[in-house]
Scaffold this active site. Structure first.
Site, PDB file in Angstrom:
ATOM      1  N   CYS A 143      41.431  30.418  39.872  1.00 58.03           N
ATOM      2  CA  CYS A 143      40.135  29.734  39.940  1.00 58.03           C
ATOM      3  C   CYS A 143      40.395  28.270  39.586  1.00 58.03           C
ATOM      4  O   CYS A 143      41.486  27.920  39.136  1.00 58.03           O
ATOM      5  CB  CYS A 143      39.178  30.340  38.926  1.00 58.03           C
TER       6      CYS A 143
ATOM      7  N   HIS B  52      40.625  28.723  28.268  1.00 53.51           N
ATOM      8  CA  HIS B  52      39.712  29.534  27.456  1.00 53.51           C
ATOM      9  C   HIS B  52      38.998  28.718  26.379  1.00 53.51           C
ATOM     10  O   HIS B  52      37.958  29.126  25.879  1.00 53.51           O
ATOM     11  CB  HIS B  52      40.489  30.608  26.680  1.00 53.51           C
TER      12      HIS B  52
ATOM     13  N   GLU C   8      38.324  33.406  24.709  1.00 55.40           N
ATOM     14  CA  GLU C   8      37.219  32.499  25.083  1.00 55.40           C
ATOM     15  C   GLU C   8      36.032  32.695  24.138  1.00 55.40           C
ATOM     16  O   GLU C   8      35.418  31.729  23.672  1.00 55.40           O
ATOM     17  CB  GLU C   8      36.785  32.766  26.531  1.00 55.40           C
TER      18      GLU C   8
ATOM     19  N   CYS D 228      30.485  32.444  34.986  1.00 59.85           N
ATOM     20  CA  CYS D 228      31.067  31.568  36.005  1.00 59.85           C
ATOM     21  C   CYS D 228      31.056  32.310  37.342  1.00 59.85           C
ATOM     22  O   CYS D 228      31.307  33.514  37.375  1.00 59.85           O
ATOM     23  CB  CYS D 228      32.489  31.247  35.578  1.00 59.85           C
TER      24      CYS D 228
ATOM     25  N   SER E  53      43.425  43.691  36.063  1.00 57.96           N
ATOM     26  CA  SER E  53      42.221  44.479  36.336  1.00 57.96           C
ATOM     27  C   SER E  53      41.353  43.811  37.396  1.00 57.96           C
ATOM     28  O   SER E  53      40.694  44.488  38.185  1.00 57.96           O
ATOM     29  CB  SER E  53      41.432  44.728  35.063  1.00 57.96           C
TER      30      SER E  53
ATOM     31  N   SER F  52      45.171  35.608  38.673  1.00 59.60           N
ATOM     32  CA  SER F  52      46.397  35.074  38.066  1.00 59.60           C
ATOM     33  C   SER F  52      47.566  35.061  39.050  1.00 59.60           C
ATOM     34  O   SER F  52      48.725  34.994  38.651  1.00 59.60           O
ATOM     35  CB  SER F  52      46.752  35.883  36.822  1.00 59.60           C
TER      36      SER F  52
END
Ligand code: SF4
Length: 283
Positions: free
Chosen positions: A12, A76, A128, A194, A223, A266
């Site tokens: 992102c 984060h 975060e 987000c 995940s 990622s």
């Protein structure tokens, strides 16, 4: 072979910005570079950075042993106390906290100073969320489950400001807020989720509908990649979960003329490009 690559595949914007910054520092910095926690949950990226001399600081206590160097605060974000600690230790730092997270820090600081109770919908153990908690001047409450929402009681009956972890599931957020709303406090609900995750999932679904074979690239334990795979296979039975071009096999493309590619948050761009090139050239 016609290949469609999702625009929102891979990093992102917040993660890309953070990773790019570390590579930029490697080029421009003489001093040792540290990241406060791994910059991203991807072993190949962290391994590459380590090979280039970037060290990972595993916890705040370790900051005390940094003598000279630049510390990178990852996307984060961290709480106010961590900035204060680094300043008191005289450490230089580069802050690549995602702007979406910084926005939450500002809300929490402002609203808690105004006397509101702070509720964060999210996972209390996530870095975060730990960082967000660190901006409240009063003790914040983190709620992740229905039970926690049901048990919640606002201190002194003061108004409540509710924010969310950026990556929290929107439907779950809505359900938990609904429970809190029933308590009839003076609630100020701010949806701070987000949209990067949502965009990626929506686009994956759309592309999977249009292609004959779909490739979902990501780490075995990711995940969010697993979720993309599940979304994709509902639309395109010919969906494959791969980690790199090594996993590609000609059987995946039998009688396919159009291939879609998406990737988890990622997955570095380099791997997405390699897969794309491989599909175009070999199949
Ligand atoms: Fe990425 Fe969104 Fe998190 Fe920023 S807030 S790092 S854009 S997922």
């Amino acid at each position: 072979m016609n290949v469609k690559v999702a625009e929102h595949a891979g990093f992102c914007f917040g993660v890309r910005r953070a990773v790019d910054k570390v590579y930029e520092l490697i080029e421009s910095q003489e001093k040792p570079i540290y990241t406060l926690g791994p910059i991203i949950h991807n072993e190949s990226v962290v391994g590459d950075l380590e090979a280039k001399g970037v060290k990972v600081i595993e916890n705040i206590e370790q900051l005390h042993s940094v003598r000279d160097g630049v510390v990178v605060i990852r996307s984060h974000g961290v709480g106010r106390a961590v900035y204060e600690l680094m300043e008191s230790l005289g450490l230089s730092y580069v802050d690549v906290t995602c702007p979406n997270v910084l926005k939450i820090h500002k809300i929490v600081e402002r609203e808690s100073k105004a006397g509101k109770n702070i509720v964060i919908i999210g996972n209390a153990k996530h870095p975060e969320v730990e960082g967000i908690c660190g901006w409240s001047v009063s003790k914040p409450v983190v709620i992740e489950t229905v039970e926690e929402a049901e048990e919640y009681q606002a201190m002194n009956g003061n108004p409540v400001c509710i924010v969310s972890q950026t990556t929290f599931n929107y439907n779950k957020f809505k359900d938990l807020v609904e429970i809190l709303e029933k308590k009839r406090y003076d609630n100020n609900v701010l949806n701070t989720i987000c949209n990067a995750t949502d965009d990626r999932q929506r686009e994956t679904k759309q592309i999977a509908k249009e292609v004959d074979t779909m490739l979902v690239i990501g780490g075995k334990h990711s995940s969010n990649t697993q979720k993309l795979y599940e979304i994709s296979i509902c639309e395109c039975g010919n969906t494959y979960y791969i980690q790199s071009p090594v996993d590609l096999d000609s059987e995946m493309f039998q009688s396919s003329s159009c291939v879609g590619i998406t990737a988890g948050a990622s997955t570095p761009n380099k791997i997405i490009e390699e897969v794309q090139k491989h599909v175009r050239i070999k199949f």
